[in-house]
Design a protein around this motif. Structure first.
Motif, PDB file in Angstrom:
ATOM      1  N   LEU A   1      14.295  -4.271  15.482  1.00  0.00           N
ATOM      2  CA  LEU A   1      13.328  -3.201  15.271  1.00  0.00           C
ATOM      3  C   LEU A   1      12.390  -3.606  14.132  1.00  0.00           C
ATOM      4  O   LEU A   1      12.846  -4.077  13.088  1.00  0.00           O
ATOM      5  CB  LEU A   1      14.007  -1.872  14.904  1.00  0.00           C
ATOM      6  N   ILE A   2      11.102  -3.415  14.361  1.00  0.00           N
ATOM      7  CA  ILE A   2      10.096  -3.617  13.324  1.00  0.00           C
ATOM      8  C   ILE A   2       9.551  -2.233  12.980  1.00  0.00           C
ATOM      9  O   ILE A   2       9.157  -1.484  13.871  1.00  0.00           O
ATOM     10  CB  ILE A   2       8.947  -4.524  13.806  1.00  0.00           C
ATOM     11  N   VAL A   3       9.541  -1.908  11.692  1.00  0.00           N
ATOM     12  CA  VAL A   3       9.004  -0.629  11.237  1.00  0.00           C
ATOM     13  C   VAL A   3       7.729  -0.926  10.465  1.00  0.00           C
ATOM     14  O   VAL A   3       7.747  -1.662   9.481  1.00  0.00           O
ATOM     15  CB  VAL A   3      10.005   0.128  10.343  1.00  0.00           C
ATOM     16  N   MET A   4       6.603  -0.366  10.944  1.00  0.00           N
ATOM     17  CA  MET A   4       5.311  -0.625  10.318  1.00  0.00           C
ATOM     18  C   MET A   4       4.534   0.659  10.098  1.00  0.00           C
ATOM     19  O   MET A   4       4.755   1.651  10.801  1.00  0.00           O
ATOM     20  CB  MET A   4       4.471  -1.563  11.198  1.00  0.00           C
ATOM     21  N   ALA A   5       3.608   0.586   9.170  1.00  0.00           N
ATOM     22  CA  ALA A   5       2.733   1.718   8.891  1.00  0.00           C
ATOM     23  C   ALA A   5       1.464   1.608   9.718  1.00  0.00           C
ATOM     24  O   ALA A   5       1.064   0.521  10.131  1.00  0.00           O
ATOM     25  CB  ALA A   5       2.373   1.742   7.414  1.00  0.00           C
ATOM     26  N   SER A   6       0.850   2.757   9.935  1.00  0.00           N
ATOM     27  CA  SER A   6      -0.446   2.805  10.592  1.00  0.00           C
ATOM     28  C   SER A   6      -1.413   3.494   9.647  1.00  0.00           C
ATOM     29  O   SER A   6      -1.095   4.532   9.065  1.00  0.00           O
ATOM     30  CB  SER A   6      -0.369   3.587  11.897  1.00  0.00           C
ATOM     31  N   HIS A   7      -2.595   2.923   9.508  1.00  0.00           N
ATOM     32  CA  HIS A   7      -3.605   3.524   8.651  1.00  0.00           C
ATOM     33  C   HIS A   7      -4.281   4.710   9.336  1.00  0.00           C
ATOM     34  O   HIS A   7      -5.035   5.435   8.719  1.00  0.00           O
ATOM     35  CB  HIS A   7      -4.648   2.482   8.233  1.00  0.00           C
TER      36      HIS A   7
ATOM     37  N   SER B   1       0.822  -1.213   0.000  1.00  0.00           N
ATOM     38  CA  SER B   1       0.000   0.000   0.000  1.00  0.00           C
ATOM     39  C   SER B   1       0.855   1.262   0.000  1.00  0.00           C
ATOM     40  O   SER B   1       2.038   1.240   0.333  1.00  0.00           O
ATOM     41  CB  SER B   1      -0.927   0.005   1.220  1.00  0.00           C
ATOM     42  N   ASP B   2       0.217   2.375  -0.380  1.00  0.00           N
ATOM     43  CA  ASP B   2       0.907   3.667  -0.347  1.00  0.00           C
ATOM     44  C   ASP B   2       1.325   4.020   1.075  1.00  0.00           C
ATOM     45  O   ASP B   2       2.379   4.620   1.285  1.00  0.00           O
ATOM     46  CB  ASP B   2       0.007   4.775  -0.909  1.00  0.00           C
TER      47      ASP B   2
END
Length: 144
Positions: A109-115, A12-13
């Motif tokens: 480290l985990i890098v994640m996006a949040s909607h 996703s964007d």
């Protein structure tokens, strides 16, 4: 500070911002970058004879999509001179696959996006990011 950074991707964007952040962090810290795309398992049912898509065709399509997602991350990293190890896995719950992969790869480290869902939408829809946050002891950086 960080030696291995994992950035899961759903293509996703919104995830693209997390990917960019993970790449920059990996460069700054001289860390190894890993990316992961989780594929959905075939939705088997009791009436398997009337499945609209044969299982192998479904799985092949899932693999193509997941591979494209991690290749996109790897290409973005390579454009900035950074190697990226890419993985795809099949799992019923993406959040569990992300946590398991992070543990197996000794990620720090985990890098994640949040909607960015709020209120009732967040309560009803939940998120893989939220589930990772609540079920792991590893540091998680959330990118909005």
């Amino acid at each position: 500070m960080f030696k291995r950074i994992l950035v899961p991707t759903d293509g996703s964007d919104i995830t693209a911002h997390a990917v960019d952040t993970a790449i920059q962090l990996a460069k700054v810290h001289g860390a190894e970058l890993l990316t992961l795309s989780v594929m959905e398992p075939f939705p088997y049912s009791a009436v398997s004879e009337i499945q609209p898509v044969p299982p192998q065709e479904f799985l092949d399509a899932q693999q193509r999509v997941a591979t494209k997602r991690v290749e996109t991350v790897s290409a973005a990293a390579a454009a900035l001179g950074l190697a990226c190890r890419a993985h795809t896995v099949e799992a019923l719950h993406a959040w569990e696959a992300i946590i398991d992969h992070a543990k197996n790869e000794q990620v720090d480290l985990i890098v994640m996006a949040s909607h960015g869902r709020r209120g009732v939408a967040a309560l009803l829809l939940g998120s893989e990011t939220q589930k990772v946050l609540t079920h792991t002891e590893l540091p998680v950086l959330i990118v909005k």
